[in-house]
Write an enzyme that holds these catalytic residues in place. Structure first.
Site, PDB file in Angstrom:
ATOM      1  N   GLY A 190      37.061  37.601  43.928  1.00 42.18           N
ATOM      2  CA  GLY A 190      35.327  37.837  43.680  1.00 42.18           C
ATOM      3  C   GLY A 190      34.807  37.380  42.064  1.00 42.18           C
ATOM      4  CD  GLU A 241      32.667  43.127  45.043  1.00 41.81           C
ATOM      5  OE1 GLU A 241      32.682  42.561  44.564  1.00 41.81           O
ATOM      6  OE2 GLU A 241      33.442  44.266  45.451  1.00 41.81           O
ATOM      7  CG  ASP A 242      36.553  40.603  45.787  1.00 42.23           C
ATOM      8  OD1 ASP A 242      36.797  41.470  46.511  1.00 42.23           O
ATOM      9  OD2 ASP A 242      36.703  39.836  44.847  1.00 42.23           O
ATOM     10  CG  ASN A 243      39.671  40.480  50.154  1.00 42.65           C
ATOM     11  OD1 ASN A 243      39.894  40.250  51.657  1.00 42.65           O
ATOM     12  ND2 ASN A 243      40.462  38.858  49.952  1.00 42.65           N
TER      13      ASN A 243
END
Length: 463
Positions: free
Chosen positions: A231, A275-277
Site C-alpha cells: 500500500g 490495512e492496504d492489503n
C-alpha cells in the site's frame, strides 16, 4: 527350487518420489521468477505518456491525492513535491498530520506556497477509528476529499510526473472495453527502494525489495489469481470502498446491502495493521473486482535502518501475514533461494548424478542474474558500478537471513509498529498491548525510521 523373496524397494521408491517432487517444485519456482523478470522487462522499460496528461480538465475524472504525514522522512520535500508536479489537469492534494507540532508541517506549507496554482491543503488532527494510526490520520482527508478517485500515497514515496495520468488511464480502461471485462478497482505501484545513507539494514532492505520481492510481486500480479498489494501508492474509488467492510465475504452488486450495523469504508480497516492489503482483498473478494499494476514505481528512499531494524521489520510483516494467509506463510521458506536450491541439488544428484557443487554454482549465478535484471527494469538503468559489490553483498546477506527471520517470526505474535507494540489476531487484526516498544535480548532497542503516531485531542484544519 525355493525362490528368494524380492528385496523391499519402498525406500528407493520413496526417495525417487521426493526427488521428482523437489525437481518439479524447483521448475515451478524458476517459472515464477522468470515470469516476474519478463513482466519487469515488458512493463517497466518503456513508460508511454498518457493522453490524459494533456486532456481538458473537465473531460477527465478528478483525483484527490491523500498524503498522510508524520515527521521528517528521508527526502520528504522531494517526495511531496513529486505529487505537486503531476502531469494531470484535475487533481487536489490533501496532506494530513495528527499533531499540530509535527515537523512535516513546515515542509508541506512551503510546497503549498511554492505551487499556488495547485489545489492543496492541510488537515491537522486525527480521528480515532481503530488501532491503525495511518487510518486514523487519513480518515478526515478521506471524508473531505472532493473527488471519488483517491490516490493514497505514503509520505516516504516519490513518483514520476506521469504516474497519475497513466494510473487513472488504467483504472478507467476496463470501463471502456466491449464486452466489459472484470472492472479494475485498484491500481498499485511496485515499490522501488534506494538507500542513500548506506546503513547496513537499509542496503539489505534495498537489495530485497528491488530483486526477490519485486520479482515475486510482479509474477503474482501477472498471474492475478489472488489479491497481492503493497500500500505505498494505491488508487481506488471511494464509492467502491464504501461498499466493503473487510469481511472478505462476497457481496451482491446491488443497493440492497443494507446491514446498518456494519462499518464500511476506510474506517472499517482501522482494526487491521496491514490495512492496504485488506482494502485490496476486500475489493477483490467482496465486490469481485480486480487490481492492476501501473508501469510506474513507488520510489522509496530509506533513511537510517540498522540490521536490527531490518530484521524486526521483516518479522513484523511475516507475523501479520501468517494470520492472513497461513498456508502461503508456511510454504514461504521453500520459495527462498538457499532451501530451493538445496532441494534441487539433492534431487539432481540422486536422479542424474549431477555434482552438487557444480549445480549450486550455476544456480546461484543464474538466480542473481535474474534478480539484477529485475532491478534494471524497475530502475531504468543497470546497477551502478560503484555500488555493485555493496549491493551484491547485501543481497547475499539477505538470502542468509531469510530462514532465521522466518523462524523468529513464527515463534511469536507481537509486533512493534511506529513505536507501539501490538498483538496480531485472527485475519490480521491487531490490538495494542501495554508493554513498551522494545525488542530485548536478541537485538537492540527498536530504532525503525517508520513514523511514530501519537493521538491528538485537538481537531482542526489548516487552510
Amino acid at each position: 527350487m525355493e525362490t528368494q523373496p524380492e528385496p523391499d524397494q519402498s525406500p528407493s521408491l520413496l526417495t525417487f518420489s521426493f526427488a521428482i517432487i523437489g525437481l518439479v517444485w524447483y521448475i515451478v519456482l524458476w517459472s515464477i521468477g522468470l515470469l516476474g523478470c519478463r513482466t519487469g522487462r515488458r512493463r517497466y522499460r518503456m513508460r508511454p505518456r498518457s493522453p490524459l496528461a494533456t486532456a481538458p480538465p473537465d473531460s477527465i475524472p478528478g483525483v484527490s491525492i491523500l498524503r498522510p504525514l508524520k515527521g521528517l522522512d528521508a527526502n520528504l520535500y522531494e517526495n511531496l513535491e513529486s505529487t505537486f508536479t503531476q502531469e494531470y489537469p484535475n487533481f487536489e492534494i490533501i496532506m494530513s498530520v495528527a499533531d499540530e507540532q509535527d515537523q512535516a508541517l513546515p515542509v508541506a506549507r512551503e510546497l503549498i506556497s511554492k505551487y499556488p496554482s495547485i489545489n492543496a491543503r492541510i488537515i491537522i488532527g486525527e480521528e480515532v477509528v481503530g488501532v491503525n494510526p495511518k487510518v486514523n490520520n487519513l480518515i478526515r482527508s478521506y471524508r473531505e476529499a472532493t473527488h471519488d478517485i483517491l490516490w493514497v500515497i505514503d509520505s516516504g514515496v516519490s513518483v514520476a510526473p506521469g504516474t497519475l495520468a497513466r494510473s487513472v488511464d488504467l483504472l478507467e480502461s476496463s470501463t471502456r472495453t466491449k464486452p466489459p471485462k472484470r472492472r479494475v478497482a485498484l491500481v498499485h505501484h511496485v515499490p522501488f527502494v534506494s538507500a542513500p545513507e548506506g546503513f547496513l539494514g537499509s542496503r539489505i532492505e534495498e537489495a530485497f525489495l528491488n530483486t526477490n520481492h519485486a520479482k515475486m510481486y510482479l509474477a503474482i500480479n501477472t498471474v492475478s489469481i489472488e489479491s497481492c498489494v503493497v500500500g505505498k501508492s494505491n488508487l481506488y474509488r471511494r464509492s467502491d470502498l464504501e461498499r466493503v467492510n473487510g469481511s472478505l465475504k462476497p457481496r451482491a452488486h446491488t443497493e440492497s446491502d443494507d446491514d446498518q450495523d456494519c462499518t464500511r469504508g476506510l474506517a472499517a480497516f482501522g482494526k487491521f495493521l496491514a490495512e492496504d492489503n485488506m482494502i485490496a482483498s476486500a475489493l477483490w473478494h467482496e465486490l469481485d473486482l480486480r487490481h492492476d499494476l501501473s508501469c510506474d514505481v513507488a520510489h522509496n528512499a530509506i533513511g537510517k535502518m540498522s540490521l536490527s531494524d531490518y530484521v524486526w521489520r521483516r518479522v513484523r510483516w511475516i507475523r501479520v501475514r501468517k494470520h492472513m494467509v497461513i498456508a502461503a506463510t508456511i510454504l514461504e521458506p521453500f520459495t527462498e533461494n538457499l532451501i530451493a536450491s538445496s532441494i534441487a541439488a539433492a534431487s539432481l544428484w540422486y536422479l542424474f548424478d549431477i555434482p552438487v557443487w557444480l549445480f549450486l554454482v550455476v544456480h546461484h549465478t543464474a538466480w542473481l542474474w535474474v534478480d539484477l535484471d529485475v532491478y534494471e527494469s524497475l530502475a531504468g538503468h543497470p546497477l551502478p558500478a560503484d555500488r555493485r559489490w555493496w549491493f551484491i553483498s547485501a543481497w547475499c546477506l539477505r538470502e542468509l537471513l531469510a530462514l532465521p527471520i522466518w523462524f523468529l517470526a513464527m515463534l511469536g505474535n507481537e509486533v512493534i509498529w511506529r513505536g507501539k507494540k501490538y498483538e496480531v489476531l485472527r485475519a490480521g487484526e491487531v490490538r495494542g498491548t501495554l508493554s513498551d516498544g522494545n525488542h530485548k535480548g536478541l537485538f537492540t532497542r527498536w530504532r525503525q525510521r517508520d513514523h511514530h503516531y501519537q493521538p491528538l485531542l485537538s481537531n482542526h484544519s489548516d487552510t
